[in-house]
Enzyme design. Structure first.
Site, PDB file in Angstrom:
ATOM      1  N   CYS A  72    -105.233  49.920  13.067  1.00  0.00           N
ATOM      2  CA  CYS A  72    -106.271  50.917  12.740  1.00  0.00           C
ATOM      3  C   CYS A  72    -106.759  50.761  11.314  1.00  0.00           C
ATOM      4  O   CYS A  72    -107.932  50.602  11.052  1.00  0.00           O
ATOM      5  CB  CYS A  72    -105.716  52.314  12.928  1.00  0.00           C
ATOM      6  SG  CYS A  72    -104.755  52.463  14.421  1.00  0.00           S
ATOM      7  N   HIS A  73    -105.846  50.827  10.368  1.00  0.00           N
ATOM      8  CA  HIS A  73    -106.257  50.785   8.965  1.00  0.00           C
ATOM      9  C   HIS A  73    -105.493  49.737   8.196  1.00  0.00           C
ATOM     10  O   HIS A  73    -105.420  49.789   6.976  1.00  0.00           O
ATOM     11  CB  HIS A  73    -106.100  52.163   8.336  1.00  0.00           C
ATOM     12  CG  HIS A  73    -107.071  53.126   8.905  1.00  0.00           C
ATOM     13  ND1 HIS A  73    -106.764  53.923   9.959  1.00  0.00           N
ATOM     14  CD2 HIS A  73    -108.363  53.353   8.625  1.00  0.00           C
ATOM     15  CE1 HIS A  73    -107.832  54.624  10.290  1.00  0.00           C
ATOM     16  NE2 HIS A  73    -108.815  54.290   9.520  1.00  0.00           N
ATOM     17  N   HIS A  74    -104.871  48.797   8.962  1.00  0.00           N
ATOM     18  CA  HIS A  74    -104.261  47.610   8.375  1.00  0.00           C
ATOM     19  C   HIS A  74    -103.089  47.942   7.452  1.00  0.00           C
ATOM     20  O   HIS A  74    -102.856  47.230   6.485  1.00  0.00           O
ATOM     21  CB  HIS A  74    -105.314  46.762   7.655  1.00  0.00           C
ATOM     22  CG  HIS A  74    -106.447  46.362   8.574  1.00  0.00           C
ATOM     23  ND1 HIS A  74    -107.391  45.428   8.210  1.00  0.00           N
ATOM     24  CD2 HIS A  74    -106.792  46.751   9.810  1.00  0.00           C
ATOM     25  CE1 HIS A  74    -108.274  45.287   9.194  1.00  0.00           C
ATOM     26  NE2 HIS A  74    -107.923  46.084  10.174  1.00  0.00           N
TER      27      HIS A  74
END
Lengths: 434, 201
Positions: free
Chosen positions: B157-159
């Site tokens: 999702c947001h690494h």
């Protein structure tokens, strides 16, 4: 026949004498500037899409089942078994994306021509509220099909509230009504999406138009026609550069409506998912609370704001900073009338600094969209070779874009409040040849 | 009546008291509606301990089991994966789990491997950023997101990135290490999730 109509007209007029003046004030005697250009189509198109969403939405609810066990199947049922269900559903899902296309262009027009400036601050604020409610409305609608993207979208967006210190965890449970998105969440989102938020949305749209018609429309020259020369061929006391909204702009807007419907129909019939941009592939998989989709990302219209969350790292043991950045990105838009103290409304007569800053702002917005849709994860290895550290490059690029996005507002404030802007002379009346 | 003087003070008092009483009524009436959004008794009641056999989990493999509808990762960590753990310390936010991550594991799992037995990682697979399930990327080879990857978790999702003990790397959106649930070993090859070991605080 004419007698029948005039009899009905008189009958209504005797019982509701206030209706005709309202019609006149907002349609036939609403004098809008005669120099509207292409940018001025999007307000009426937004109304058109709103009507489309409401009508298609009503018909979708007739076959939709708002339960965690039945939602996904009922959407498949609409797509396969309900007569013309696929069309109604695609009109609704494509309509959502087109709504944001139109709203973003409508907002950009406001920035181009300074439509948020005095005396239209309230029009802008009401418009921004519409944008905010529309975001909530779109998000909740996105959750309803209960596909895997819907589920994880719900989980991630609701978890944004979990980053708030102290109350975050309880707040998330309160919003979801469970410890993860479940029946309770789906049911309340359905209620909010179908009745609560649309009511608010319609009320705000009415107020937005009422406020606009009180102060009059801006135009590409940013010249106030209400206080300019008086007298036109309909009325000697009304603005000389104004023409009645009906029939002039209603008919002109029909041209925009025709073109818009052609584009909309093309997408609905030939590219309803728009390559995964309007409807995501992972939403064809039923919700699974144990497996996150390989690439989780919101629909394109949220990705710019969403990329801001990702680009701001956590600090001091909390992830609230990215969330603050995302909300700040929207709050700053609300404050635009007070951030921008420029004396000239339209970009036509503003300084070069504003033009450059606005261009960079738009590029930063698109840059953030690329990051948010994960397009950069594919582009960076193509540009720099496969051995490159994608995360570092992406973070560097993304953080520069975030700085430009926020820098636009800082620059605009300094530029106009400190009087650095060198403007061109504004004409007395709108520049049009007739 | 018409000639009576209006008592403004009395009117103000009545207006204020009516408004206050009405306001209290509105707030009181809002309580049931707000409370109705809290998890219901049925939602709270769900969720018993889960027992899982470890016999079929090969070294380097991960198994996901559901506990309270949450994904619990069970990993049979290999010796190289374990050897890499201390080397990651300088790149982590809270390698000792004593700072921001102090509440993220029971006391008996607050150690170098964040586990009861070094080879067995038992962890709630929920990213501490916004609640996604991170991917298990166990191989120790260069990954697109990290050329010096030593195995661990990568959140799509947001690494956000975590090492093989679920400890969060610096410079990612997630603020804390992933959570270790209460668990204990029933015997050598069986784990029970949701119950602390005998005698543990």
């Amino acid at each position: 026949m004419a007698n029948v109509f005039s009899t009905i007209g008189e009958w209504v007029n005797e019982r509701a004498p206030g209706l005709m003046p309202v019609y006149r004030k907002h349609m036939t005697e609403y004098y809008a500037p005669k120099n509207f250009n292409l940018w001025y189509y999007f307000g009426s198109l937004a109304l058109l899409v709103l009507a489309n969403q409401i009508i298609t939405g009503i018909f979708l609810t007739m076959n939709y089942d708002p339960s965690a066990s039945g939602a996904f199947d009922s959407v498949q049922y609409i797509m396969r078994d309900v007569e013309w269900g696929w069309l109604i559903r695609y009109m609704h899902s494509t309509g959502a994306s087109l709504f944001f296309v139109v709203i973003y262009l409508h907002m950009f027009r406001g920035i181009l021509y300074g439509s948020y400036k005095k005396p239209r601050e309230l029009v802008w604020l009401l418009g921004m509220l519409i944008f905010l409610v529309l975001m909530a409305e779109a998000f909740m609608g996105y959750v309803l099909p209960w596909g895997n993207m819907s589920f994880w979208g719900a989980k991630v967006i609701v978890s944004l509230f979990g980053t708030i210190p102290v109350i975050g965890k309880d707040l998330v449970e309160w919003i979801m009504g469970d410890f993860l998105p479940a029946d309770a969440t789906l049911n309340r989102f359905f209620a909010l999406h179908v009745i609560a938020l649309p009511l608010v949305l319609i009320l705000l749209v009415v107020l937005h138009l009422a406020a606009l018609h009180e102060v009059g429309s801006n135009n590409p020259d940013g010249v106030d026609i209400k206080h300019g020369a008086k007298g036109n061929r309909w009325d000697a006391t009304k603005p000389a550069d104004g023409i009645p909204f009906h029939p002039y702009y209603t008919v002109k807007d029909l041209v925009g409506v025709g073109l818009f419907l052609a584009i909309g129909a093309f997408i609905i019939f030939f590219q309803p998912t728009f390559g995964g941009w309007f409807l995501e592939h992972d939403n064809s998989i039923p919700a699974n609370n144990l497996v996150t989709p390989a690439q989780i990302k919101p629909v394109w219209y949220f990705t710019a704001f969403y990329a801001i969350v990702r680009m701001i790292p956590s600090a001091f043991g909390t992830a609230v900073w990215g969330v603050l950045g995302m909300f700040g990105a929207i709050v700053l838009l609300f404050l635009l009338p007070w951030i921008d103290a420029g004396k000239v409304k339209s970009i036509r007569y503003r300084g070069t600094g504003f033009k450059v800053a606005l261009t960079l702002f738009v590029l930063a917005f698109f840059g953030l969209v690329l990051i948010g849709t994960d397009s950069t994860a594919e582009l960076i290895p193509m540009l720099f070779g496969s051995s490159v550290d994608v995360t570092s490059v992406e973070n560097l690029f993304g953080r520069v874009m975030v700085l430009i996005y926020f820098g636009f507002f800082v620059f605009l404030w300094l530029y106009t409040h400190l009087g650095w802007e060198k403007t061109k002379p504004v004409p007395e009346r709108v520049t049009t040849h007739d | 009546m018409a000639n009576e003087v209006v008592d403004l003070g009395r009117r103000r008092f009545l207006t204020t008291t009516t408004a206050v009483v009405g306001g209290v009524g509105v707030v009181a009436a809002a309580v049931p509606f707000i409370k109705s959004w809290e998890p219901s008794a049925r939602a709270k009641a769900a969720g018993a301990p889960v027992t899982q056999s470890l016999k079929k989990i090969e070294p380097g493999q991960q198994l996901i089991v559901a506990w309270r509808s949450l994904p619990v990762f069970i990993v049979n960590r290999t010796p190289p994966q374990l050897a890499a753990l201390p080397k990651q310390d300088p790149r982590l936010v809270d390698p000792g789990s004593t700072g921001s991550s102090v509440d993220q594991q029971p006391k008996y799992a607050q150690n170098a491997t964040r586990s009861i037995k070094p080879e067995w990682l038992v962890m709630i697979g929920i990213c501490t950023h916004l609640g996604c399930v991170p991917d298990y990327v166990g191989e120790m080879k260069a990954e697109p997101f990290d050329p010096n990857w030593q195995g661990g978790y990568y959140c799509p999702c947001h690494h956000s990135r975590y090492d093989m003990a679920g400890r969060v790397y610096q410079g990612v959106p997630a603020p804390k290490n992933m959570e270790i649930p209460p668990y204990h070993f029933v015997d050598d090859t069986t784990v029970q999730i949701g119950v602390d070991p005998q005698g543990a605080a």
